[in-house]
Write an enzyme that holds these catalytic residues in place. Structure first.
Site, PDB file in Angstrom:
ATOM      1  CB  SER A  75      66.124  21.671  -8.862  1.00 10.48           C
ATOM      2  OG  SER A  75      66.952  22.318  -8.431  1.00 10.48           O
ATOM      3  CE1 TYR A 113      69.768  21.805 -10.712  1.00 12.74           C
ATOM      4  CE2 TYR A 113      70.136  19.773 -12.040  1.00 12.74           C
ATOM      5  CZ  TYR A 113      69.532  20.673 -11.033  1.00 12.74           C
ATOM      6  OH  TYR A 113      68.808  19.786 -10.337  1.00 12.74           O
ATOM      7  CE  LYS A 127      66.426  18.798 -12.758  1.00 16.93           C
ATOM      8  NZ  LYS A 127      65.993  17.249 -13.027  1.00 16.93           N
TER       9      LYS A 127
HETATM   10  C1  WQD Z   1      76.014  24.347  -1.979  1.00 15.52           C
HETATM   11  C2  WQD Z   1      76.637  25.452  -1.371  1.00 15.52           C
HETATM   12  C3  WQD Z   1      78.054  26.267  -2.873  1.00 15.52           C
HETATM   13  C4  WQD Z   1      81.136  23.030  -3.358  1.00 15.52           C
HETATM   14  C5  WQD Z   1      72.250  21.413  -5.511  1.00 15.52           C
HETATM   15  C6  WQD Z   1      72.495  20.339  -6.460  1.00 15.52           C
HETATM   16  C7  WQD Z   1      71.420  20.646  -7.639  1.00 15.52           C
HETATM   17  C8  WQD Z   1      70.208  20.790  -7.064  1.00 15.52           C
HETATM   18  C9  WQD Z   1      70.222  22.094  -6.232  1.00 15.52           C
HETATM   19  C10 WQD Z   1      68.734  19.184  -6.623  1.00 15.52           C
HETATM   20  C11 WQD Z   1      76.945  26.533  -2.526  1.00 15.52           C
HETATM   21  C12 WQD Z   1      79.080  25.880  -1.847  1.00 15.52           C
HETATM   22  C13 WQD Z   1      79.944  23.720  -2.872  1.00 15.52           C
HETATM   23  C14 WQD Z   1      82.360  23.276  -3.037  1.00 15.52           C
HETATM   24  C15 WQD Z   1      81.312  25.223  -1.599  1.00 15.52           C
HETATM   25  N1  WQD Z   1      69.591  19.648  -6.306  1.00 15.52           N
HETATM   26  N2  WQD Z   1      80.124  24.858  -2.245  1.00 15.52           N
HETATM   27  N3  WQD Z   1      82.537  24.531  -2.090  1.00 15.52           N
HETATM   28  O1  WQD Z   1      74.791  24.390  -6.159  1.00 15.52           O
HETATM   29  O2  WQD Z   1      73.221  24.594  -4.219  1.00 15.52           O
HETATM   30  O3  WQD Z   1      73.007  22.663  -6.153  1.00 15.52           O
HETATM   31  O4  WQD Z   1      70.920  21.790  -5.080  1.00 15.52           O
HETATM   32  O5  WQD Z   1      68.148  19.184  -7.608  1.00 15.52           O
HETATM   33  O6  WQD Z   1      71.506  19.184  -8.097  1.00 15.52           O
HETATM   34  O7  WQD Z   1      73.826  20.101  -6.710  1.00 15.52           O
HETATM   35  O8  WQD Z   1      74.746  22.498  -4.291  1.00 15.52           O
HETATM   36  O9  WQD Z   1      76.463  21.462  -3.104  1.00 15.52           O
HETATM   37  O10 WQD Z   1      77.057  22.381  -5.092  1.00 15.52           O
HETATM   38  O11 WQD Z   1      76.499  23.928  -3.515  1.00 15.52           O
HETATM   39  O12 WQD Z   1      81.604  26.313  -1.223  1.00 15.52           O
HETATM   40  O13 WQD Z   1      83.392  22.789  -3.228  1.00 15.52           O
HETATM   41  O14 WQD Z   1      78.056  24.839  -1.076  1.00 15.52           O
HETATM   42  O15 WQD Z   1      79.125  27.703  -3.313  1.00 15.52           O
HETATM   43  O16 WQD Z   1      76.896  27.857  -1.555  1.00 15.52           O
HETATM   44  P1  WQD Z   1      73.780  23.700  -5.149  1.00 15.52           P
HETATM   45  P2  WQD Z   1      76.334  22.592  -4.037  1.00 15.52           P
END
Ligand code: WQD
Length: 345
Positions: free
Chosen positions: A131, A156, A160
């Site tokens: 990741s 998490y 990784k």
């Molecule tokens: C993205 C953006 C949040 C939810 C992901 C995968 C993880 C890994 C890494 C592959 C952030 C914002 C989110 C919400 C929000 N991938 N957000 N409100 O944390 O980057 O992790 O990529 O291995 O498995 O989950 O992804 O979609 O949770 O967040 O504002 O209700 O969206 O703050 O800036 P993240 P995400």
């Protein structure tokens, strides 16, 4: 379903990226595919959808990779295994902050069991779901595979980082064992058929399914912070279509099996190279869905990095991989899938 084809074990094959990758494997290769999943965040429906889309069958085992005896008994019953693609892991950044031990136990014990079986049974090829979160808050952007890893911002991400280190040591200790570590950026979207997509059992924590659920009135989106040091104050991510990720796995498998790998362990960024803010992602969704998205603005979420996006030059060159889908394609396919899901239930 006996045949003498070589067999690939896909762990987490009922999950989001695993199911989309099995579709590509069944459509583009003649390997026997065996999926192992414990349905902690998926259901058998994913397997039905794969069979419906491809018209092909594959073997499955419903078990927990942390159960060594069950896992080894199942794997020992499978003939001609030549490789593993290991997706199965818990993957929510915020959930890992709340439940660190659950993440360390599940994500590391499952990996150790698979590596033990592979190296004890002369299985030579191993592809690992890593990741972009291993980079932490990187000093330089876009990140390349040589960008130094900062402190993991969540358990998490830490699982990784540790997983990559474990695989490095195991590869060095086993002459015939080769691995590819694929660092996913933010996989989003759904299969273009609209027949399969992200289908989290539990309430999703990641942005795009919450966007599409909010758009159909099944969820409420809170945007976590707009006071970051970015072009519009919102976090930046490299969203990449799940089908582009799936295609990279087929290419990575052939890269190993056809001995194209220059090193026993290869590492690739799977991102588009485009950094997109949360606000821009929402705007893309509103454009393709033709509707305004209601959301509230909240505080920052623990574990979030400010900005991360990929330099994907190496994966494109070494794996002969190309990005097929745009941000709008990602949002449209996710929206199409959400509407089909609602029609199904
Ligand atoms: C993205 C953006 C949040 C939810 C992901 C995968 C993880 C890994 C890494 C592959 C952030 C914002 C989110 C919400 C929000 N991938 N957000 N409100 O944390 O980057 O992790 O990529 O291995 O498995 O989950 O992804 O979609 O949770 O967040 O504002 O209700 O969206 O703050 O800036 P993240 P995400």
């Amino acid at each position: 379903m006996e045949n003498n084809h070589q067999t690939i074990i896909v762990t987490g094959g009922a999950g989001y990226i695993g199911s989309h990758t099995i579709i590509e494997l069944l459509n583009k290769t003649d390997y026997n595919i065996v999926s192992i999943d414990n349905f902690s965040n998926s259901t058998h429906k994913a397997y039905d959808r794969i069979r419906s889309i491809t018209g092909k069958n594959f073997q499955t085992f419903d078990l927990d990779l942390c159960d060594t005896n069950q896992l080894f008994e199942a794997l020992s019953s499978v003939k001609n295994i030549i490789g593993f693609i290991h997706f199965a892991a818990y993957k929510s950044v915020p959930e890992s902050v709340d439940k660190p031990l659950v993440y360390y136990h599940n994500n590391l014990n499952s990996l150790n069991n698979l590596l033990k079986f592979a190296t004890e049974n002369n299985i030579k090829h191993f592809i690992f779901s890593s990741s972009c979160s291993v980079y932490g808050n990187a000093d330089e952007l876009p990140v390349t595979e040589n960008t130094p890893l900062k402190k993991a911002e969540s358990p998490y991400a830490h699982t990784k980082q540790i997983g990559e280190d474990i695989i490095n040591y195991v590869v060095n200790a086993n002459p015939d064992f080769n691995a590819v570590l694929l660092r996913y950026f933010n996989p989003v979207g759904a299969h273009m058929s609209g027949k399969i997509g992200e289908f989290p059992l539990n309430r999703p924590n990641n942005l795009v399914p919450i966007i599409t659920q909010t758009a159909v009135g099944k969820n409420t989106l809170t945007v976590f912070g707009n006071d970051y040091d970015t072009r519009d104050g919102y976090c930046i991510r490299d969203y990449i279509h799940v089908c582009d990720i799936a295609d990279a796995h087929v290419k990575a498998l052939n890269y190993l099996i056809n001995k194209k790998n220059k090193n026993k362990i290869s590492l690739f960024n799977l991102g588009t190279g485009n950094g997109v803010t949360v606000r821009e992602a929402i705007k893309s969704f509103e454009k393709v869905a033709g509707k305004k998205l209601n959301y509230t603005l909240g505080g920052r979420r623990p574990g979030d990095v400010v900005a991360i996006y990929a330099d994907n030059t190496l994966a494109k060159k070494e794996l002969n991989w190309q990005i097929e889908y745009s941000l709008d394609d990602m949002m449209l396919s996710a929206w199409h899938w959400q509407k089909n899901l609602d029609a199904e239930i």
